[in-house]
Design a protein around this motif. Structure first.
Motif, mmCIF file in Angstrom:
data_model
loop_
_atom_site.group_PDB
_atom_site.id
_atom_site.type_symbol
_atom_site.label_atom_id
_atom_site.label_comp_id
_atom_site.label_asym_id
_atom_site.label_seq_id
_atom_site.Cartn_x
_atom_site.Cartn_y
_atom_site.Cartn_z
ATOM 1 N N TYR A 165 -27.536 -17.882 -41.742
ATOM 2 C CA TYR A 165 -26.398 -16.993 -42.018
ATOM 3 C C TYR A 165 -25.237 -17.247 -41.072
ATOM 4 N N GLU A 207 -32.848 -17.626 -46.913
ATOM 5 C CA GLU A 207 -33.077 -16.233 -47.310
ATOM 6 C C GLU A 207 -32.649 -15.949 -48.749
ATOM 7 N N ALA A 321 -39.738 -10.086 -41.071
ATOM 8 C CA ALA A 321 -38.769 -11.072 -40.584
ATOM 9 C C ALA A 321 -37.815 -10.409 -39.588
ATOM 10 N N ASN A 323 -34.721 -9.699 -38.992
ATOM 11 C CA ASN A 323 -33.365 -9.659 -39.535
ATOM 12 C C ASN A 323 -32.851 -8.220 -39.549
ATOM 13 N N TYR A 354 -38.836 -6.290 -49.266
ATOM 14 C CA TYR A 354 -37.597 -7.047 -49.069
ATOM 15 C C TYR A 354 -36.694 -6.911 -50.289
ATOM 16 N N SER A 357 -31.012 -10.869 -50.244
ATOM 17 C CA SER A 357 -30.036 -11.292 -49.249
ATOM 18 C C SER A 357 -28.710 -11.615 -49.912
#
Length: 441
Positions: A165, A207, A321, A323, A354, A357
């Motif tokens: 990212y 991601e 994860a 993040n 999740y 993204s």
């Protein structure tokens, strides 16, 4: 910050009665909303709107600006080096506690690449983002004012290492900005700028999934950005980036965004760590084997209860994860559990599937993979902005960011480099030195 924010709401009665005190220790008086750093670097958002002042959003908490240098969890005390320690040589402060919450996040993970420590630029703080913006614009000034082709070529070559990212979004936003700025230089064309993305694996933005990752590569290459997959940075000595494929690029700009590692303060806590240096945690966000110690975010190795069970009993369980999506949601569960523990109630396990993204590839461009749906281009870019606008704390900050986005869409970009901000006393020191010299004469 998110945990303290929720705690001061959950424990409002106890705080009023004076039976509970919440102390927040941080080296900076603000929380940086890192997903907005690329836009701050490109000038779409003012730096002050990328950060959230702790004292403003945590009025019921005691905020201590300093760093924890030692921790004695058995004695329930933390040793903190404050600004007073540095400014006046005062002794370190000892802060007693009943419940410990560790959420120091992560720091840049560097490798022993020759020249990296001397010439590399990080991209994790607002200071680094604004410094990089000033640096890029300064390179255009250097290229415009020199007659030396070697100096010009190095100034107009920008190398980014790391295809996650941070690297992709920073490169995409800054390339947009520099391409726009080039129109104001009589001897620089946008095609003179050389942008190189170096990624050690065979894909970028893992991601968002392989399909959207491949689209992102095509999109960047269509903008004449040189994306080098399965390639490593071997050296950057003497301002020359040497890649594992044999390529050599003289450059004055090398941005390192190749991953993160847990904050080194964790090693000084004496609490159990896993093989990657993260705190071993239970699903309830307690540090495993340490009563009254809690953790969340990048520093915590939290079991992912939504992941499939390991194929073999010998395999380690899947972990959440490191993040922002997990960190913000873990903070909510963590605050609930700490408040419940204070009142003698039950604890909740952290469980979050999740959602997906989103990533920006510059103005009006992006990729997204959310709840199984794949988006690209303008819809993904719009979703990226909408999502992060909803996540940044306080209505006041949301309104200011939205206003800045609106104004930047109506008016021209600002392309001013304020490099002197990094050394604000330089002009005065020069004047003072000149004054003494004249007086002596």
């Amino acid at each position: 910050m998110y945990t303290a924010l929720r705690l001061q709401r959950k424990l409002a009665q106890e705080l009023r009665q004076g039976t509970v005190e919440i102390t927040v220790v941080d080296p900076e008086p603000y929380m940086t909303y890192q997903p907005f750093l690329p836009e701050a670097a490109a000038g779409s958002i003012s730096p002050r709107h990328v950060v959230v002042p702790l004292r403003q959003v945590l009025p019921q908490c005691r905020v201590v600006i300093g760093e924890v240098t030692a921790l004695d969890h058995g004695a329930r005390t933390a040793t903190v080096e404050t600004l007073a320690t540095e400014a006046a040589g005062a002794a370190d402060t000892e802060i007693p506690y009943d419940e410990l919450i560790l959420a120091p996040g992560s720091v840049s993970r560097t490798l022993p690449v020759p020249g990296l420590a001397d010439f590399g630029i990080g991209f994790k703080t607002v200071e680094e983002a604004i410094g990089l913006r000033n640096h890029v614009l300064e390179q255009l000034d250097i290229a415009s004012s020199t007659r030396d082709p070697a100096v010009r070529d190095a100034a107009l070559t920008f190398v980014f290492v790391g295809g996650g990212y941070a690297g992709v979004e920073a490169l995409a936003e800054l390339e947009d900005m520099a391409r726009y700025a080039a129109r104001y230089y009589h001897n620089i064309e946008a095609t003179d700028l050389k942008w190189i993305l170096v990624e050690a694996t065979g894909k970028i933005l893992p991601e968002v999934g392989p399909e959207m990752g491949r689209y992102a590569v095509r999109e960047l290459r269509a903008r004449n950005i040189d994306v080098r997959l399965d390639t490593r940075l071997d050296s950057c000595e003497n301002r020359t980036a040497v890649l594992s494929d044999g390529s050599r690029f003289p450059t004055r700009t090398l941005v390192w965004t190749a991953g993160v590692k847990p904050h080194p303060v964790l090693a000084a806590t004496g609490l159990p760590l896993n093989d990657r240096g993260r705190l071993k945690c239970t699903a309830a966000l307690q540090v495993d084997g340490a009563d009254h110690a809690w953790a969340a975010g990048d520093a915590a190795a939290v079991p992912d209860l939504t992941a499939p069970a390991p194929a073999s009993p010998d395999d380690p369980p899947a972990l959440c994860a490191p993040n922002a999506q997990h960190a913000v949601r873990q903070a909510r569960t963590l605050a609930e559990n700490v408040a419940s523990a204070v009142r003698g109630g039950p604890l909740l396990d952290y469980r979050h599937k999740y959602a997906g993204s989103v990533a920006s590839l510059g103005l009006h461009k992006g990729v997204a993979h959310v709840y199984g749906r794949k988006l690209k281009g303008y819809p993904a870019w719009f979703m990226h902005r909408a999502y992060h606008l909803s996540r940044i704390p306080t209505f006041n900050r949301k309104a200011k960011v939205l206003a800045e986005w609106t104004l930047s869409g109506l008016f021209k970009r600002e392309i001013v480099s304020l490099g002197s901000l990094e050394n604000p006393r330089a002009e005065f020191e020069l004047a003072a030195g000149t004054g003494r010299h004249n007086e002596a004469s």
